[in-house]
Design a protein around this motif. Structure first.
Motif, PDB file in Angstrom:
ATOM      1  N   SER A  51      30.454  78.673  54.442  1.00 33.68           N
ATOM      2  CA  SER A  51      30.085  80.079  54.626  1.00 33.68           C
ATOM      3  C   SER A  51      31.235  81.001  54.232  1.00 33.68           C
ATOM      4  CB  SER A  51      29.676  80.335  56.083  1.00 33.68           C
ATOM      5  OG  SER A  51      30.795  80.298  56.952  1.00 33.68           O
ATOM      6  N   LYS A  52      32.465  80.500  54.311  1.00 32.18           N
ATOM      7  CA  LYS A  52      33.633  81.295  53.926  1.00 32.18           C
ATOM      8  C   LYS A  52      33.910  81.193  52.427  1.00 32.18           C
ATOM      9  CE  LYS A  52      34.619  82.338  58.238  1.00 32.18           C
ATOM     10  NZ  LYS A  52      34.389  83.718  58.745  1.00 32.18           N
ATOM     11  N   LYS A  53      33.648  80.025  51.835  1.00 33.61           N
ATOM     12  CA  LYS A  53      34.054  79.798  50.449  1.00 33.61           C
ATOM     13  C   LYS A  53      32.955  80.065  49.425  1.00 33.61           C
ATOM     14  CE  LYS A  53      37.775  76.568  51.510  1.00 33.61           C
ATOM     15  NZ  LYS A  53      38.359  75.227  51.270  1.00 33.61           N
ATOM     16  N   SER A  54      31.707  80.194  49.870  1.00 32.64           N
ATOM     17  CA  SER A  54      30.631  80.616  48.971  1.00 32.64           C
ATOM     18  C   SER A  54      30.326  82.070  49.278  1.00 32.64           C
ATOM     19  CB  SER A  54      29.379  79.757  49.165  1.00 32.64           C
ATOM     20  OG  SER A  54      28.282  80.323  48.485  1.00 32.64           O
ATOM     21  N   ALA A  55      30.709  82.953  48.368  1.00 38.93           N
ATOM     22  CA  ALA A  55      30.534  84.388  48.610  1.00 38.93           C
ATOM     23  C   ALA A  55      29.063  84.733  48.809  1.00 38.93           C
ATOM     24  CB  ALA A  55      31.124  85.184  47.450  1.00 38.93           C
ATOM     25  N   LEU A  56      28.193  84.149  47.998  1.00 36.30           N
ATOM     26  CA  LEU A  56      26.763  84.441  48.084  1.00 36.30           C
ATOM     27  C   LEU A  56      26.187  83.980  49.421  1.00 36.30           C
ATOM     28  CD1 LEU A  56      24.035  85.266  46.912  1.00 36.30           C
ATOM     29  CD2 LEU A  56      23.898  83.018  45.820  1.00 36.30           C
TER      30      LEU A  56
END
Length: 625
Positions: A51-56
């Motif tokens: 959730s932190k590393k995938s901006a979308l």
């Protein structure tokens, strides 16, 4: 890694491949012991990481949480906002507690609250417990809380399950809620977004771009074989070994070459990167579509993501939001609100709560041509702040002719006098071509069980019969325990505060039973019954849809010889329509279909021309089979 094959030393820099963790639950025969969440007991940490590393993905999760919370916590009975006025512990008010729990429910599929009691055994404080801190035993009757499972896996606090009215030992308890999602797991629910691999792909694509840019899309590692030039068989073995590890996202490309001896200087030419840009772009688009679809998102614009080829106007956004609200927000909000009302059931200090929608999310801006179709001249002047003019209560037609709202005073050469004198005045109306554009909308009526229809009240509004809907609500929230139908009717009448007949109660029980919303058992010897909300209640909801029917004030059948093709086609489609469907009708046709129906209607009994047709969308309560 070094491999020796005769006089050849092969040195290979091996890339560590990314493996997506799985939420596997190890088998445990001891019912009191903790069940690990994933093989390493750290699956929730992985959900936080992506959730932190995938901006979308992260943006969608945060926006979903905001849509669910919307305008905040209200008193379900009065409608007043209460969230900021009630303190649930030393630090948090009710709004803050609910918002934190919604965030957890969106990311993990559940939330946890620690309840502390006063000396009388009554709930005193409610504390949010981060869901990734909580583990459970097999029956979810015992919970283990640790704020750092990674570094201190054996240091945790143990709590019993919170049961309303059953806390004799006064010790803190954990209220544990999780959604129902189909899964092979028995303890931990899987998130309702079935796109973990796509989210990981999105995360890795970002990392690929970052590292590729950092090294200029050039070779990062060189594999050099030192010693004599090997035979073809050895080369083939070495090449196969090389290919086995020639992949990854860290931007470390490899080059394999041979040197006759270790003292010889090797000349290395830079190998340009393959032109994979177009392939990556397609992967990015597909990944984005998959993630949005898994999140029940109808438009990326709802989450601040630009949609190619769209101007992002308010109507488009509002239609997208209504679809998203019906497909996701509404059900998730019902789940969460229901959970909190169960949590607060024994606390007389707290009322039943609900979550309020924001009154205005999108500001509508109608085009001038659309305004001229739905507003009179004086209404258009009022919008611009101008005074009304004499004769201005007329519409502007496409050929600059006008017609009045009340044709009784219209001149002989008015538009109305040129029309045939029937029930369907076609000053502005939906055409057969218009129906072709929207015929895919709606759901066939045979997909639903009809729970109840609204009635037209003397105050000019549709409403559902209060006794009927309240009996339903009572049966969905309460159990009937060993009562005859007469006794059950008396009990429900007493608790609702007005008399309900046993036939009404029996009808409600039968409908809810057939819909799978309540379980019913009857002792045939004494005719006593037991009812309880179904365990799968969360998966089966009573919803409001709309039926296209004749208005109560219109005479005759639902279809008459002069009924326009558009209305006849909707009636013949035999469908129910959601509010999102009706909003889509309006977006396509360019006017408010909920308000105007298929066009204008001249009532031949009164001579009055109505700014709507003989038909309307009437709300019905339905259960989708």
């Amino acid at each position: 890694m070094m491999e020796n094959r005769g006089d050849i030393n092969i040195h290979i820099e091996k890339f560590v491949k990314n493996i997506t963790p799985q939420p596997i639950e190890p088998k445990e025969s001891n019912g009191d012991k903790m069940i690990k969440w994933g093989i390493d007991n750290l699956y929730p940490n992985f959900l936080i990481e992506i959730s932190k590393k995938s901006a979308l993905h992260g943006a969608i999760l945060q926006t979903k949480s905001n849509y669910i919370f919307s305008d905040g916590v209200i008193n379900k009975e009065s409608g007043e906002i209460i969230g900021d006025d009630i303190q649930v512990n030393e630090d948090d008010n009710l709004s803050e507690l609910v918002k934190k729990c919604i965030n957890d429910a969106v990311v993990f599929g559940g939330f946890a609250v620690k309840v502390e009691f006063n000396a009388l055994g009554e709930p005193l404080y409610y504390y949010h417990v981060p869901f990734h801190h909580v583990r459970a035993n097999k029956s979810k009757s015992k919970f283990f809380v640790n704020d750092d499972w990674f570094n201190f896996p054996r240091t945790y606090f143990t709590y019993e399950k919170y049961n309303v009215f059953k806390n004799e030992d006064f010790q803190p308890k954990i209220f544990y809620f999780n959604s129902y999602n189909i899964s092979v797991n028995n303890v931990y629910v899987e998130p309702d977004y079935n796109c973990i691999e796509d989210v990981v792909t999105d995360m890795l694509i970002s990392k690929l771009f970052k590292n590729s840019i950092a090294n200029g899309f050039s070779v990062g590692k060189v594999i050099t074989v030192l010693g004599a030039i090997p035979d073809e068989q050895t080369k083939n073995r070495a090449t196969a070994k090389f290919k086995d590890v020639f992949n990854g996202v860290d931007g470390e490309n490899f080059m394999l070459q041979w040197a006759t001896n270790k003292d010889q200087k090797t000349e290395i030419d830079t190998i340009p990167a393959d032109d994979y840009a177009s392939k990556v772009v397609e992967i990015v688009k597909k990944t984005e579509r998959n993630i949005l679809s898994a999140h029940s998102a109808t438009s990326s614009q709802l989450f601040g993501i630009e949609k190619e080829g769209s101007l992002g106007n308010a109507t488009e956004l509002e239609n997208a939001y209504l679809l998203f609200k019906n497909n996701y927000v509404k059900d998730k909000r019902i789940e969460i609100v229901s959970a909190f009302n169960k949590l607060f059931k024994s606390d007389e200090r707290l009322p039943k709560i609900d979550l309020k929608d924001k009154e205005v999310l999108f500001k509508k801006t109608l085009e001038s041509s659309t305004k001229e179709k739905v507003f009179t001249i004086n209404e258009l002047r009022a919008i611009e702040g101008a005074e009304p003019i004499e004769g201005g209560d007329v519409f502007i037609t496409s050929n600059s002719n006008t017609f009045t709202i009340s044709p009784t005073n219209a001149p002989a050469n008015s538009t109305f006098s040129k029309k045939k004198d029937d029930d369907e005045v076609e000053g502005y109306f939906a055409t057969p071509e218009d129906f072709e554009k929207v015929k895919h909308l709606g759901n066939n009526k045979d997909e639903f069980i009809l729970i109840g229809e609204s009635k037209f009240s003397s105050c000019g509004e549709y409403h559902f019969a209060s006794t009927y809907s309240s009996i339903e609500e009572y049966l969905l929230d309460n159990k009937i325990n060993e009562l005859t139908i007469d006794e059950a009717s008396a009990k429900i009448s007493n608790e609702l505060g007005y008399s309900v007949s046993k036939s009404d109660v029996q009808t409600s029980i039968d409908l809810l039973k057939n819909a799978g919303l309540i379980d019913v058992k009857i002792n045939t010897q004494n005719n006593k019954m037991w009812t309880a909300p179904s365990l799968i209640n969360n998966a089966n909801k009573i919803e409001i849809y709309y039926d296209y029917v004749k208005r109560p004030e219109a005479d005759g059948a639902i279809k008459i010889p002069t009924t326009r093709h558009f209305c006849e086609s909707i009636i013949d489609s035999d469908k129910y329509f959601s509010m999102a469907d009706i909003q889509s009708f309006s977006a396509v046709l360019g006017y408010d279909v909920m308000k105007f129906g298929g066009g204008y209607w001249k009532n031949k009994n009164t001579g009055e021309v109505n700014r709507h047709c003989r038909h309307e969308f009437k709300p019905v309560r339905v259960y989708k089979k």
